[in-house]
Design an enzyme around this catalytic site. Structure first.
Site, PDB file in Angstrom:
ATOM      1  N   ARG A   1       0.853  -1.210   0.000  1.00 26.61           N
ATOM      2  CA  ARG A   1       0.000   0.000   0.000  1.00 26.61           C
ATOM      3  C   ARG A   1       0.888   1.261   0.000  1.00 26.61           C
ATOM      4  O   ARG A   1       0.596   2.232  -0.660  1.00 26.61           O
ATOM      5  CB  ARG A   1      -0.922   0.040   1.223  1.00 26.61           C
TER       6      ARG A   1
ATOM      7  N   HIS B   1      -8.631   7.762  10.009  1.00 29.48           N
ATOM      8  CA  HIS B   1      -8.114   6.393  10.117  1.00 29.48           C
ATOM      9  C   HIS B   1      -6.591   6.349  10.157  1.00 29.48           C
ATOM     10  O   HIS B   1      -5.992   5.331   9.844  1.00 29.48           O
ATOM     11  CB  HIS B   1      -8.644   5.547   8.943  1.00 29.48           C
TER      12      HIS B   1
ATOM     13  N   CYS C   1       4.036   1.828  18.077  1.00 25.11           N
ATOM     14  CA  CYS C   1       4.365   0.541  18.688  1.00 25.11           C
ATOM     15  C   CYS C   1       3.075  -0.260  18.891  1.00 25.11           C
ATOM     16  O   CYS C   1       2.020   0.298  19.150  1.00 25.11           O
ATOM     17  CB  CYS C   1       5.059   0.779  20.026  1.00 25.11           C
TER      18      CYS C   1
ATOM     19  N   CYS D   1       3.257  -0.515  23.392  1.00 26.80           N
ATOM     20  CA  CYS D   1       3.134   0.652  24.260  1.00 26.80           C
ATOM     21  C   CYS D   1       2.469   1.795  23.493  1.00 26.80           C
ATOM     22  O   CYS D   1       2.027   1.622  22.361  1.00 26.80           O
ATOM     23  CB  CYS D   1       4.504   1.044  24.828  1.00 26.80           C
TER      24      CYS D   1
ATOM     25  N   CYS E   1      10.314  -1.485  18.693  1.00 27.60           N
ATOM     26  CA  CYS E   1      10.044  -0.270  19.452  1.00 27.60           C
ATOM     27  C   CYS E   1      11.367   0.258  20.007  1.00 27.60           C
ATOM     28  O   CYS E   1      12.133  -0.491  20.612  1.00 27.60           O
ATOM     29  CB  CYS E   1       9.081  -0.577  20.592  1.00 27.60           C
TER      30      CYS E   1
ATOM     31  N   CYS F   1      10.458  -1.348  26.487  1.00 29.97           N
ATOM     32  CA  CYS F   1       9.380  -2.030  25.764  1.00 29.97           C
ATOM     33  C   CYS F   1      10.005  -3.178  24.987  1.00 29.97           C
ATOM     34  O   CYS F   1      10.395  -3.046  23.838  1.00 29.97           O
ATOM     35  CB  CYS F   1       8.695  -1.031  24.825  1.00 29.97           C
TER      36      CYS F   1
HETATM   37 ZN    ZN Z   1       6.771   0.128  22.579  1.00 32.40          ZN
END
Ligand code: ZN
Length: 297
Positions: A92, A143, A151, A154, A187, A192
């Site tokens: 896309r 959207h 992420c 998180c 991330c 994280c």
């Molecule tokens: Zn994260």
């Protein structure tokens, strides 16, 4: 006392739906109304970008036909197979890069630059409006955008620059080399651990972001506040029958708006809830919108 049994005409009309007044198809009367409009709300849908050759999200062809939306564009689909979901979104993104804005994007961008009281809500996840010069202040992506990354674990949303940097190696990836899990950006937050970056679009089953909805509600304002009257609501390239179009059209109408729908699909204006005071133009957005808005390239 009147005792005749002649039914009230308007009751008959609304009960049957058959004789409801039809929306106007007069370009001249629309242009006349637009010329005196101060506050304008626009809702932009897939038909606008389809005029630039970008197929609708569900209309993606090729191998994607064998997959359904739950595999390609939901959080559960991403958790099950992030590589597949990324491959779909990278295609896309490539498509978006290879296409450009059309005359309707440019006409809307010009309307935005000339009118401080204009807001466009787009359901498109591409950047064609921005590339037509539409300023961020008067454009909201309901959207999200394909090229904004966030992420999946998180609440981190990457900046435009960081998103572009994270996407670059993915987009340069030669399509003969299949994408692997190791290619998917992680991330950047140290704490994280399992977070993967994902396209910042609103997938099926996901709610629209609350802060975004609030900023739109704030622009639309209280229906009892006369300074928040909306003169015109443009509905371009989307059916006026589905949420959120229905909700925003109703809101605009409560603030006095007359509604103009541009859709390539042949739709029955009476089924769209349009009335005599509204307009309905059937055809290609890139052809009709510049004429409607008096845009001279
Ligand atoms: Zn994260």
């Amino acid at each position: 006392m009147r005792t005749d049994s002649t039914p009230n005409y308007s009751d008959v009309v609304s009960a049957t739906g058959f004789l409801r007044p039809r929306a106007s198809r007069s370009m001249a009367s629309f242009q006349e109304h637009l010329a005196t409009s101060h506050r304008i709300l626009a809702l932009l849908g897939a038909g606008l970008s389809a005029s630039s050759g970008i197929p609708t999200f569900r209309g993606a062809g090729g191998v994607w036909r064998t997959h359904d939306a739950t595999q390609l564009a939901t959080p559960t689909g991403f958790a099950a197979d992030p590589v597949l979901v990324w491959e779909f979104h990278l295609e896309r993104l490539e498509e978006m890069k290879n296409k450009g804005p059309n005359a309707a994007h440019r006409a809307l961008s010009e309307l935005a630059s000339k009118n401080e009281q204009f807001l466009a809500l787009t359901m498109n996840i591409d950047d064609l409006s921005e590339r037509a010069g539409h300023s961020a202040e008067s454009l909201r992506h309901l959207h999200g955008r394909l090229d904004d990354l966030r992420c999946n674990m998180c609440d981190l949303h990457l900046s435009k620059t960081d998103s572009a940097a994270a996407l670059e190696p993915l987009l340069q990836n030669d399509s003969s080399t299949p994408l692997s899990l190791g290619d998917i950006p992680r991330c950047p937050r140290g704490e994280c651990k399992d977070g993967l970056l994902r396209p910042g679009v609103v997938w099926f089953t996901e709610p629209l972001p609350q802060a975004l909805l609030e900023s739109i509600a704030e622009w639309i304002g209280d229906e009892n506040d006369n300074s928040r009257r909306i003169d015109t609501m443009l509905v371009i390239g989307t059916s006026a029958l589905v949420y959120p179009a229905t909700a925003y059209i109703e809101g605009a109408r409560k603030r006095g708006a007359r509604v103009a729908v541009v859709d390539i699909e042949q739709e029955d204006p009476s089924l769209l809830g349009l009335a005599e005071q509204d307009w309905y133009f059937q055809g290609d957005a890139a052809t009709l919108v510049p004429v409607m808005l008096g845009y001279l390239p």
